[in-house]
Scaffold this motif. Structure first.
Motif, PDB file in Angstrom:
ATOM      1  N   ASP A 148       0.811  -1.230   0.000  1.00 32.40           N
ATOM      2  CA  ASP A 148       0.000   0.000   0.000  1.00 32.40           C
ATOM      3  C   ASP A 148       0.841   1.276   0.000  1.00 32.40           C
ATOM      4  N   ARG A 149       2.060   1.192  -0.536  1.00 35.48           N
ATOM      5  CA  ARG A 149       2.938   2.365  -0.545  1.00 35.48           C
ATOM      6  C   ARG A 149       3.460   2.698  -1.947  1.00 35.48           C
ATOM      7  N   LEU A 150       2.950   2.015  -2.979  1.00 36.36           N
ATOM      8  CA  LEU A 150       3.514   2.151  -4.316  1.00 36.36           C
ATOM      9  C   LEU A 150       2.616   2.994  -5.228  1.00 36.36           C
ATOM     10  N   THR A 151       3.175   4.066  -5.763  1.00 37.49           N
ATOM     11  CA  THR A 151       2.463   4.866  -6.758  1.00 37.49           C
ATOM     12  C   THR A 151       2.735   4.345  -8.167  1.00 37.49           C
ATOM     13  N   VAL A 152       3.867   3.664  -8.366  1.00 41.71           N
ATOM     14  CA  VAL A 152       4.195   3.039  -9.655  1.00 41.71           C
ATOM     15  C   VAL A 152       4.563   1.584  -9.396  1.00 41.71           C
ATOM     16  N   ASP A 153       4.773   0.818 -10.470  1.00 44.52           N
ATOM     17  CA  ASP A 153       5.099  -0.600 -10.340  1.00 44.52           C
ATOM     18  C   ASP A 153       6.585  -0.804 -10.057  1.00 44.52           C
ATOM     19  N   VAL A 154       6.894  -1.882  -9.345  1.00 43.53           N
ATOM     20  CA  VAL A 154       8.264  -2.147  -8.897  1.00 43.53           C
ATOM     21  C   VAL A 154       8.619  -3.613  -9.118  1.00 43.53           C
ATOM     22  N   ALA A 155       9.737  -3.865  -9.790  1.00 42.99           N
ATOM     23  CA  ALA A 155      10.331  -5.194  -9.884  1.00 42.99           C
ATOM     24  C   ALA A 155      11.598  -5.211  -9.052  1.00 42.99           C
ATOM     25  N   SER A 156      11.993  -6.380  -8.576  1.00 44.99           N
ATOM     26  CA  SER A 156      13.119  -6.482  -7.654  1.00 44.99           C
ATOM     27  C   SER A 156      14.317  -7.199  -8.267  1.00 44.99           C
ATOM     28  N   PHE A 157      15.491  -6.703  -7.937  1.00 43.69           N
ATOM     29  CA  PHE A 157      16.725  -7.452  -8.125  1.00 43.69           C
ATOM     30  C   PHE A 157      16.973  -8.281  -6.870  1.00 43.69           C
ATOM     31  N   GLY A 158      17.521  -9.452  -7.039  1.00 42.65           N
ATOM     32  CA  GLY A 158      18.069 -10.203  -5.918  1.00 42.65           C
ATOM     33  C   GLY A 158      19.572 -10.010  -5.888  1.00 42.65           C
ATOM     34  N   GLY A 159      20.162 -10.137  -4.724  1.00 45.98           N
ATOM     35  CA  GLY A 159      21.587  -9.898  -4.600  1.00 45.98           C
ATOM     36  C   GLY A 159      22.421 -11.158  -4.757  1.00 45.98           C
ATOM     37  N   LEU A 160      23.629 -10.984  -5.280  1.00 46.28           N
ATOM     38  CA  LEU A 160      24.669 -12.007  -5.242  1.00 46.28           C
ATOM     39  C   LEU A 160      25.745 -11.516  -4.289  1.00 46.28           C
ATOM     40  N   VAL A 161      25.940 -12.244  -3.194  1.00 47.21           N
ATOM     41  CA  VAL A 161      26.922 -11.885  -2.173  1.00 47.21           C
ATOM     42  C   VAL A 161      27.642 -13.159  -1.730  1.00 47.21           C
ATOM     43  N   PRO A 162      28.793 -13.032  -1.076  1.00 47.10           N
ATOM     44  CA  PRO A 162      29.521 -14.230  -0.660  1.00 47.10           C
ATOM     45  C   PRO A 162      28.751 -15.133   0.299  1.00 47.10           C
ATOM     46  N   PHE A 163      27.749 -14.586   0.997  1.00 42.53           N
ATOM     47  CA  PHE A 163      27.075 -15.388   2.021  1.00 42.53           C
ATOM     48  C   PHE A 163      25.709 -15.927   1.579  1.00 42.53           C
ATOM     49  N   ASN A 164      25.405 -15.912   0.268  1.00 41.50           N
ATOM     50  CA  ASN A 164      24.126 -16.515  -0.139  1.00 41.50           C
ATOM     51  C   ASN A 164      24.287 -17.556  -1.247  1.00 41.50           C
ATOM     52  N   LEU A 165      25.468 -18.171  -1.320  1.00 45.33           N
ATOM     53  CA  LEU A 165      25.726 -19.150  -2.375  1.00 45.33           C
ATOM     54  C   LEU A 165      25.138 -20.524  -2.091  1.00 45.33           C
ATOM     55  N   GLU A 166      24.707 -20.772  -0.873  1.00 42.88           N
ATOM     56  CA  GLU A 166      24.158 -22.088  -0.552  1.00 42.88           C
ATOM     57  C   GLU A 166      22.763 -22.279  -1.165  1.00 42.88           C
ATOM     58  N   ASN A 167      21.828 -21.407  -0.774  1.00 47.63           N
ATOM     59  CA  ASN A 167      20.460 -21.550  -1.278  1.00 47.63           C
ATOM     60  C   ASN A 167      19.850 -20.238  -1.763  1.00 47.63           C
ATOM     61  N   GLY A 168      20.521 -19.120  -1.484  1.00 46.02           N
ATOM     62  CA  GLY A 168      19.918 -17.818  -1.713  1.00 46.02           C
ATOM     63  C   GLY A 168      19.549 -17.533  -3.157  1.00 46.02           C
ATOM     64  N   ILE A 169      20.415 -17.906  -4.089  1.00 47.23           N
ATOM     65  CA  ILE A 169      20.153 -17.616  -5.502  1.00 47.23           C
ATOM     66  C   ILE A 169      18.860 -18.290  -5.958  1.00 47.23           C
ATOM     67  N   GLN A 170      18.701 -19.562  -5.632  1.00 49.44           N
ATOM     68  CA  GLN A 170      17.501 -20.290  -6.044  1.00 49.44           C
ATOM     69  C   GLN A 170      16.262 -19.760  -5.344  1.00 49.44           C
ATOM     70  N   GLU A 171      16.380 -19.416  -4.064  1.00 45.21           N
ATOM     71  CA  GLU A 171      15.226 -18.873  -3.330  1.00 45.21           C
ATOM     72  C   GLU A 171      14.739 -17.575  -3.968  1.00 45.21           C
ATOM     73  N   LEU A 172      15.684 -16.724  -4.369  1.00 48.19           N
ATOM     74  CA  LEU A 172      15.312 -15.466  -5.008  1.00 48.19           C
ATOM     75  C   LEU A 172      14.641 -15.708  -6.359  1.00 48.19           C
ATOM     76  N   HIS A 173      15.154 -16.662  -7.098  1.00 49.57           N
ATOM     77  CA  HIS A 173      14.535 -17.020  -8.378  1.00 49.57           C
ATOM     78  C   HIS A 173      13.102 -17.504  -8.164  1.00 49.57           C
ATOM     79  N   ASP A 174      12.932 -18.392  -7.208  1.00 53.62           N
ATOM     80  CA  ASP A 174      11.587 -18.904  -6.916  1.00 53.62           C
ATOM     81  C   ASP A 174      10.655 -17.803  -6.438  1.00 53.62           C
ATOM     82  N   GLY A 175      11.227 -16.779  -5.792  1.00 52.66           N
ATOM     83  CA  GLY A 175      10.422 -15.664  -5.298  1.00 52.66           C
ATOM     84  C   GLY A 175      10.044 -14.654  -6.364  1.00 52.66           C
ATOM     85  N   GLY A 176      10.582 -14.808  -7.579  1.00 56.72           N
ATOM     86  CA  GLY A 176      10.161 -13.956  -8.685  1.00 56.72           C
ATOM     87  C   GLY A 176      10.985 -12.705  -8.927  1.00 56.72           C
TER      88      GLY A 176
END
Length: 457
Positions: free
Chosen positions: A117-145
């Protein structure tokens, strides 16, 4: 059929070029384009105006949530209002500077919750690539859209703050690219050699340098080019689709062009400020004009315009990265926060500088602000005035100069290097999925019709 909206008498930018034609909207989508479209609940006369696809700004930083450290930085409410006023109908939000950074399913959900309820325009998200999310983070972000991923080769983040973003070492970059390649999505990269730029900055600071001109020298062209080459080499090895963010030098663009000719899936962007400012005026403006890569000299800027007009730069973004005024309020440029507030003044400045002053075609203008980023990041309902697409428009009033004032800014913290500049065109109206969210007469609407965009592959 009775349409919800008909836009008539405007100079409309279509895929085949600009034409005086009418556009009809039904249920938030473009339903018809022609000269005799019948009736509508609402009719807007766009006579004398250019009707362009709304801008898709593919590089915006919103700091929501702020995690108690950055609560007073730009949030969704003000950031999306500024976007609407600037003709930006949708943007792609970077996975920093919010806390926690967007690096897994949990942090993505926290960010999405902050935007309800705070958006006046549409927003898409980037997910981050960092040294501490190589285990499952990349796939979780993909699944999250998430629409794409982002990493830094330059140093970033505050290691004293838990959950802040972090730059990628070479292994993280390589392994992250391998994982992202399997998702089919794009990795956007801040490409500067961290070791070189960090050390040059330390030496300059120790030697008592304080100016923005001195700061720019500590982030030289070769440090940008080297990182771009390395990113491209890793992409070749892994098969990852990549995008080089905010290129600030023509030599960097040449690396991308060369790689594309070799069959590597790589694109690039530059930012409005690299096309508008040059290094010799920065110290008169002050730290509000500090960014990285830095704004370079006038000859460099000329080369960037040549690359843009030639089609070697795919699109232009704001890299809107504001902070609180105190972080810019210093006489030492090396101590100031690096980031420019610009999402509100992309469309008007680019139209003035590219179309009115340099003769860029309206078709190319629409491509660099809308169609090309939509294509690159698979935002399939955005980017064009075409039947079936979201009814997102920006009306531009050409040859209508105005001077930007502080009170014109919708930002939470009203600072921008463009304040005081005369801009030769104006955004007259912004329409999101058929609904006016800004007009010159009424300002930004109170309604918040914006939505989050999810990309599932």
């Amino acid at each position: 059929m009775r349409y919800d909206l008909i836009i008539k008498n405007g100079l409309v930018i279509l895929d085949e070029g600009e034409v005086k034609i009418n556009v009809a909207v039904k249920d938030g989508k473009i339903s018809a384009i022609g000269t005799d479209l019948g009736e509508a609940v609402e009719v807007i006369d766009a006579k004398g105006l250019v009707v362009s696809p709304g801008m898709l700004d593919a590089h915006v930083h919103i700091t929501d949530p702020g995690g108690s450290y950055r609560d007073d930085w730009e949030g969704y409410l003000t950031g999306t209002k500024a976007s609407a006023k600037g003709g930006v109908t949708s943007f792609m939000e970077m996975p920093l500077n919010q806390l926690p950074a967007t690096v897994d399913q949990k942090s993505l959900q926290i960010k999405l919750d902050a935007g309800v309820d705070r958006l006046t325009v549409d927003v898409a998200s980037f997910g981050g690539l960092v040294p501490f999310n190589l285990e499952n983070g990349i796939q979780e972000l993909h699944d999250g859209g998430v629409a794409a991923y982002k990493c830094f080769m330059a140093t970033c983040g505050d290691r004293s703050i838990e959950g802040d973003f972090m730059n990628s070492d070479d292994y993280t970059l390589y392994e992250g690219m391998r994982q992202i390649a399997r998702t089919g999505k794009v990795l956007a990269i801040h490409a500067e050699n961290a070791t070189i730029t960090d050390r040059l900055g330390e030496i300059a600071y120790q030697n008592g340098e304080t100016t923005l001109k001195a700061y720019a020298k500590t982030r030289p062209v070769f440090a940008e080019v080297e990182a771009i080459r390395r990113a491209i080499f890793f992409a070749k090895e892994t098969g990852c689709r990549i995008h080089i963010c905010h290129i600030a030098c023509p030599e960097g663009v040449e690396e991308v062009t060369r790689a594309r000719k070799e069959g590597i899936d790589v694109t690039c962007e530059t930012c409005t400020h690299y096309l508008y400012f040059d290094v010799d005026e920065l110290d008169a403006i002050g730290p509000i004009a500090k960014c990285s890569p830095p704004i370079r000299d006038e000859e460099n800027q000329k080369g960037m315009w040549e690359k843009l007009v030639a089609g070697e730069i795919d699109f232009v973004t704001s890299d809107h990265s504001p902070c609180t005024p105190d972080l810019k309020d210093t006489e030492n440029a090396f101590e100031a926060w690096g980031g420019i507030a610009g999402v509100q003044n992309n469309v008007d400045i680019l139209y003035d500088e590219a179309v009115q002053k340099r003769g860029m075609s309206l078709k190319q203008f629409a491509n660099i602000i809308a169609a090309n980023p939509a294509d690159r990041y698979d935002l399939n309902t955005k980017g064009r005035i075409a039947i079936g697409k979201d009814a997102d428009f920006v009306f531009i009033k050409p040859n209508a100069p105005y001077t930007l004032k502080t009170e014109d800014l919708e930002y939470k913290n009203k600072i921008s290097p463009y304040v005081g500049r005369e801009i030769g065109a104006q955004v007259a109206r912004t329409i999101l999925r058929g609904q006016t969210v800004y007009s010159l007469e009424e300002g930004v609407v109170d309604a918040r019709p914006g939505k989050f965009i999810f990309v599932k592959q």
